[in-house]
Write a protein that holds these residues in place. Structure first.
Motif, PDB file in Angstrom:
ATOM      1  N   ARG A  88      -1.906  42.698  40.473  1.00 23.96           N
ATOM      2  CA  ARG A  88      -1.901  43.755  41.488  1.00 23.96           C
ATOM      3  C   ARG A  88      -2.841  43.384  42.638  1.00 23.96           C
ATOM      4  N   GLN A  89      -2.782  42.132  43.016  1.00 27.44           N
ATOM      5  CA  GLN A  89      -3.592  41.642  44.131  1.00 27.44           C
ATOM      6  C   GLN A  89      -2.790  40.559  44.848  1.00 27.44           C
ATOM      7  N   VAL A  90      -2.842  40.548  46.185  1.00 22.78           N
ATOM      8  CA  VAL A  90      -2.052  39.583  46.946  1.00 22.78           C
ATOM      9  C   VAL A  90      -2.582  38.167  46.735  1.00 22.78           C
ATOM     10  N   GLN A  91      -1.651  37.235  46.798  1.00 22.46           N
ATOM     11  CA  GLN A  91      -1.990  35.817  46.733  1.00 22.46           C
ATOM     12  C   GLN A  91      -1.455  35.179  48.014  1.00 22.46           C
ATOM     13  N   VAL A  92      -2.356  34.855  48.952  1.00 25.65           N
ATOM     14  CA  VAL A  92      -1.943  34.353  50.259  1.00 25.65           C
ATOM     15  C   VAL A  92      -2.639  33.042  50.560  1.00 25.65           C
ATOM     16  N   THR A  93      -2.101  32.324  51.541  1.00 32.53           N
ATOM     17  CA  THR A  93      -2.694  31.054  51.945  1.00 32.53           C
ATOM     18  C   THR A  93      -4.013  31.318  52.686  1.00 32.53           C
TER      19      THR A  93
END
Length: 235
Positions: A88-93
């Motif tokens: 429930r947490q974003v994974q972004v570059t």
């Protein structure tokens, strides 16, 4: 005696009974224990991976069960477990300064239309990644939860474009908040993603029989698609 379902050997013998009293057999050649005409279907890994992909399409669970030829009871249990494990947490570059995000809210419901669950989204205007998500009410508390879901670099540096919903002005830093109308095009990317969500996640279709009955699964399904969407941008 029945032949072994693994090696097809006829060298099988009776080997007691299973929990429901049905005769069990054992193969002398490969050692496999089995019953004749088993009722419990073993769901192999290929079928599970196929179901994982079908969950990303606008198909109801009943439809997936028919296509994959699995029971709805097993599928519901599988989906419950899968959605519970979705991060429930974003994974972004990794990002640097000079960031711009677009924020918007998407109406949805769980169990009945009186139980409204708003999907709050923040999208990076340059990379199109979803960088913030919150599902809940449509008030200042929810806007703050969206803000808290952003990676630190966005909370520190990003300029945020939103509509004129008052909750944004109450939460977002005044110097970096821009409230704009649809005609400016400054929130067009996140609005387009809202359409993508409705087209791909069946429980978000406005008139649907595939609506969520569990809030946890509702949240899990949305996060599951968000992670898939972000990952697809890197391909």
């Amino acid at each position: 005696m029945p032949a072994c379902p693994i090696c097809a050997s006829s060298q099988t013998v009776k080997n007691g009974r299973i929990h429901n009293g049905k005769q069990r057999f054992k193969c002398h050649e490969c050692g496999r224990q089995f019953v004749e005409h088993p009722q419990k279907k073993v769901i192999d890994q290929n079928t599970r991976e196929w179901i994982d992909r079908l969950l990303l399409e606008r198909i109801s669970l009943a439809g997936i069960a028919r296509v994959a030829q699995v029971s709805e009871q097993w599928l519901q249990s599988y989906v419950n477990q899968k959605y519970a494990q979705v991060p429930r947490q974003v994974q972004v570059t990794p990002k640097k300064r000079g960031l711009t995000i677009q924020c918007d809210e998407l109406w949805s419901f769980v169990d009945h239309k009186g139980n409204k669950q708003w999907v709050w989204l923040a999208l990076d205007a340059d990379t199109r990644e979803i960088v913030g998500v919150y599902i809940g009410t449509r008030d200042e508390t929810a806007a703050r939860q969206l803000w808290n879901s952003l990676p630190p670099v966005y909370r520190q540096c990003a300029v945020a474009y939103t509509d004129f919903w008052a909750a944004y002005a109450a939460v977002l830093p005044n110097k970096r908040h821009r409230a704009v109308g649809k005609e400016t095009g400054k929130t067009s990317y996140v609005e387009r993603f809202n359409n993508t969500l409705r087209q791909r996640v069946s429980r978000l279709v406005r008139k649907t029989l595939s609506f969520s009955r569990s809030l946890e699964n509702h949240i899990g399904a949305i996060w599951y698609f968000v992670h898939y969407y972000n990952a697809s941008l890197l391909v």
